[in-house]
Write an enzyme that holds these catalytic residues in place. Sequence first.
Site, PDB file in Angstrom:
ATOM      1  N   PHE A 133       8.863  -4.790  14.771  1.00  0.00           N
ATOM      2  CA  PHE A 133       9.680  -3.690  14.256  1.00  0.00           C
ATOM      3  C   PHE A 133       8.880  -2.397  14.346  1.00  0.00           C
ATOM      4  CE2 PHE A 133      11.333  -0.838  11.007  1.00  0.00           C
ATOM      5  CZ  PHE A 133      12.689  -0.878  11.265  1.00  0.00           C
ATOM      6  N   ASP A 218       0.674  -0.344  15.856  1.00  0.00           N
ATOM      7  CA  ASP A 218       1.615   0.150  14.852  1.00  0.00           C
ATOM      8  C   ASP A 218       1.123  -0.337  13.492  1.00  0.00           C
ATOM      9  OD1 ASP A 218       3.659   0.400  12.998  1.00  0.00           O
ATOM     10  OD2 ASP A 218       5.254  -0.039  14.428  1.00  0.00           O
ATOM     11  N   LYS A 247       4.076   5.262   5.687  1.00  0.00           N
ATOM     12  CA  LYS A 247       4.202   4.551   4.424  1.00  0.00           C
ATOM     13  C   LYS A 247       3.089   4.865   3.428  1.00  0.00           C
ATOM     14  CE  LYS A 247       7.248   0.828   5.974  1.00  0.00           C
ATOM     15  NZ  LYS A 247       8.435   1.248   5.226  1.00  0.00           N
TER      16      LYS A 247
END
Length: 388
Positions: A133, A218, A247
């Site tokens: 993702f 990532d 995040k």
Amino acid sequence: MDLLHRFEQAFMPNYGLPPIALARGEGSRVWDVDGKEYLDFIGGIATSSLGHAHPALVEAVCKQVATIAHTSNLFMHEPEVLLAERLLALLNAPARVFFANSGTEANEAAYKLALKYGRREGRSYFVAAENGFHGRTIGALSLTGKAAIRDPFGPFPVDVRFVPYGDADALKEAVTGDCIAVFLEPTQGEAGVVPPPDGYFGAAREICDSTGALLVADEIQSAIGRTGHWFAHQADGVTPDILTLAKGLGGGLPIGACVGFGDVGKLFDKGDHGSTFGGNPVACAAALAVLGNVDLGHVRSVSARLRDGLRSIDHPLLKGVRGRGLWLATVLREPRAAAVQRAAAEAGFLVNALQPDAVRLAPPLVVTAGEVDALVAAYPGILTEASK
């Protein structure tokens, strides 16, 4: 609840109807609008690094917003420079930084940076992992290996070839001299907090080195102390060509970063990419507060306590525990994760049904040993209730 009805009437239905409305938080605890208290083991999806209302974060944000809240990219300001310098010092490698507002934007920047490299070198395709993702905007979504969210929005502008995560042989076969870049998560987050086999990231680095493809890490969820290291790739002794962050970097404020190492960090020319809000002074001030207050020693200690406590539970529904640091998934023998999430909330704990058989635990990095013990003590009862 009136607020739920108002939410339903005001918002697009892509989130469904959230079951709990939160009103405030302090440390690792939050309270809903009815006054019920919960221990937060979601942490804003691995985002609230310092928990809620941390004094250092509050002070940094209030001071900055009272000084100057926004400049755009037409002007520079010191917080963005300080933050970039701090990240580069933690990475301990020559690199350049681009600030965005979110993980998907950081991955869009990485995608464009890699695409520029690929077109310069005459390369034609990307490689990414099945069930990976990387975001929901079109560039990031094209690299996301989850058919359910990807397929309805194709076709995509580039050729992306997907390989099983953790399979170094499949990766080696897929990556040729025509490959632009390989996009990988050091641990797959949305797939269920799935770590790769030992040595996988090192093998990916060797494959990319031998073919000239770029390696993109990532670390939207895995960085900023979440795994007990500032960046998860450091535990593998691997330096990527491009790193993406978001995040936990902002501790709850929106910020993302794309870091290009070596010459890759100099690929963009003036005007190639930009962001009106990227590098916002308030978000940068928040990120500096986060980096100044994350205690890696505490994360390692309390995460071992959480992992070992959960692994000691003998319950017919619990199959195992996986993950790294304060980023774990309890794996179930039956697809009852949603029931576990509901039972946990009833018991005063917020957890996340990530996959039908996996429950994500990503508490604030300031969670205490006592709070960890409270969840571990309650978890057998939560599992029993979810089994009914």
